[in-house]
Design a protein around this motif. Structure first.
Motif, mmCIF file in Angstrom:
data_model
loop_
_atom_site.group_PDB
_atom_site.id
_atom_site.type_symbol
_atom_site.label_atom_id
_atom_site.label_comp_id
_atom_site.label_asym_id
_atom_site.label_seq_id
_atom_site.Cartn_x
_atom_site.Cartn_y
_atom_site.Cartn_z
ATOM 1 N N SER A 196 42.511 54.407 46.567
ATOM 2 C CA SER A 196 41.398 53.521 46.011
ATOM 3 C C SER A 196 41.774 52.988 44.572
ATOM 4 C CB SER A 196 40.154 54.163 45.834
ATOM 5 O OG SER A 196 39.638 54.636 47.021
ATOM 6 N N ALA A 197 42.349 53.839 43.819
ATOM 7 C CA ALA A 197 42.850 53.334 42.467
ATOM 8 C C ALA A 197 44.018 52.426 42.479
ATOM 9 C CB ALA A 197 43.248 54.729 41.548
ATOM 10 N N TYR A 198 44.931 52.663 43.481
ATOM 11 C CA TYR A 198 46.052 51.702 43.581
ATOM 12 C C TYR A 198 45.595 50.657 44.040
ATOM 13 C CZ TYR A 198 50.106 49.911 45.804
ATOM 14 O OH TYR A 198 51.148 49.159 46.165
ATOM 15 N N LYS A 199 44.768 50.403 45.102
ATOM 16 C CA LYS A 199 44.139 49.069 45.482
ATOM 17 C C LYS A 199 43.459 48.355 44.590
ATOM 18 C CE LYS A 199 44.079 50.232 50.476
ATOM 19 N NZ LYS A 199 43.187 50.471 51.583
ATOM 20 N N ARG A 200 42.736 49.141 43.709
ATOM 21 C CA ARG A 200 41.954 48.544 42.772
ATOM 22 C C ARG A 200 42.835 47.986 41.707
ATOM 23 N NH1 ARG A 200 38.730 52.357 41.995
ATOM 24 N NH2 ARG A 200 39.929 53.294 40.314
ATOM 25 N N ASN A 201 43.546 48.769 41.025
ATOM 26 C CA ASN A 201 44.589 48.243 39.940
ATOM 27 C C ASN A 201 45.709 47.310 40.228
ATOM 28 O OD1 ASN A 201 43.646 49.982 37.232
ATOM 29 N ND2 ASN A 201 43.337 51.168 39.111
ATOM 30 N N PHE A 202 45.979 47.459 41.450
ATOM 31 C CA PHE A 202 47.424 46.586 41.923
ATOM 32 C C PHE A 202 46.758 45.378 42.826
ATOM 33 C CE2 PHE A 202 48.855 50.631 40.178
ATOM 34 C CZ PHE A 202 49.856 49.990 39.209
ATOM 35 N N GLY A 203 45.732 45.407 43.214
ATOM 36 C CA GLY A 203 45.444 44.423 44.027
ATOM 37 C C GLY A 203 45.957 44.268 45.418
#
Length: 360
Positions: free
Chosen positions: A33-40
């Protein structure tokens, strides 16, 4: 994340009972979730934490297709075969895309997940501890007041004593230790919610079980309870052993057992009655301390008419009908109380009606 981090998770497993794999699965999901949120990223992705070293990697996932419509989600079969000749249509090709500066985000995310899971585990432990104690007595400390609710501290958690479960006229002081009856334990998002009572008949039952060894041993049985909290209660007891007086066992030497319960309930009066399988005798006893002359019963309707001496009528009925009301609750019979003079009038009227019918 590293080996030291994994060792810390293993220590948590021993201390809190949270499986390391469960924690790592939760951390992987949070990192994704953090990856998708921070790196779009709109790609399908997967985060994997190596169980031996603690290293983590992010992989994109693309389906092998003959005709590619979305290159972010799909990969051409020919291109896939350049990576691995064994790939076929429908297979998933993974490519590592771990960002260089993802370590700081990963560490922060992992910490949040672990803290959250620890809280959840502690809440579950408390819930499991108290859900099995519904219907029992616990001793707690009056902690604080929220509106009209009293919050009772029970070790690692708090219980709620609502206004409807508080005894009339009873004051609760901060720091005071009191016994309460666990009515219900609910599981909520904020942790277990423990509802307790000072008015429940179960509180009276458990107090007697604590004070009377014969009840704990099963020699004496508590058959019925009727309670008006803070004022008066009645209990019906029965002995399986002819040599044991059930009333005497509950009263105790010099009345100490019942007096301890009365003190705990701040002066609430308790009538102890011997249970009897004969409804007329049981109904008569239930109106104690009043003396009963006779009882007429109608079994099908569960109605009992009780005759008492004139001077005992007010005692049998009790203040505002309390004694009669409690007797009816205790026996589960509808009780009609008549004085001796009232019954004489009834009999006279019935006899008069009989004579009139004969004359006709």
């Amino acid at each position: 994340m590293n080996i030291e981090f994994l060792e810390a998770l293993k220590d948590l497993e021993k201390e809190k009972g949270i499986a390391v794999d469960v924690l790592l699965d939760a951390i992987e999901a949070a990192l994704l979730s953090a990856y998708k949120r921070n790196f779009g990223s709109l790609q399908n992705a997967r985060v994997h934490i190596e169980r031996e070293t603690g290293d983590f990697k992010v992989y994109t996932q693309r389906s092998v297709m003959e005709f590619v419509e979305d290159p972010r989600l799909e990969i051409d079969l020919d291109e896939a075969k350049k990576i691995n000749p064994n790939y076929q249509v429908g297979d998933i090709v993974e490519t590592e895309v771990t960002p260089r500066n993802f370590g700081r985000i990963a560490a922060q995310t992992a910490k949040q997940v672990v803290v959250q899971r620890i809280r959840e585990a502690e809440r579950n432990i408390v819930f499991e501890e108290f859900v099995n104690r519904e219907g029992e007595i616990v001793t707690g400390t009056v902690q604080r007041f929220e509106q009209k609710n009293v919050l009772i501290e029970l070790g690692k958690t708090e219980a709620i004593l609502m206004p409807s479960e508080q005894m009339p006229g009873e004051d609760y002081r901060h720091g005071e230790r009191i016994k309460v009856y666990i009515v219900e334990v609910r599981k909520t998002t904020k942790g277990p919610q423990i509802m307790v009572s000072r008015t429940h008949p179960g509180l009276l039952k458990r107090l007697f079980e604590l004070e009377v060894p014969e009840l704990q041993e099963g020699v004496v049985e508590l058959k019925a309870i009727a309670r008006e909290a803070g004022a008066r209660s009645k209990i019906a007891v029965y002995s399986r052993d002819e040599n044991v007086d059930p009333v005497g066992a509950c009263v105790g030497p010099k009345g100490m057992r019942v007096q301890n319960i009365v003190n705990e309930l701040n002066g609430e009066k308790v009538d102890i009655i011997k249970w009897n399988p004969d409804p007329s005798k049981f109904v008569a006893s239930s109106l104690s301390p009043a003396k009963v002359m006779a009882v007429e019963v109608w079994d099908e309707e569960k109605i009992a008419r009780v005759i008492v001496p004139d001077y005992q009528l007010s005692l049998a009925i009790g203040k505002e009908g309390q004694n009669a009301r409690l007797a009816a609750k205790l026996t589960s019979w509808k009780i009609d109380i008549k004085s001796e003079s009232q019954m004489q009038e009834i009999y006279s009227e019935e006899c008069g009606e009989v004579y009139d019918s004969l004359d006709e």
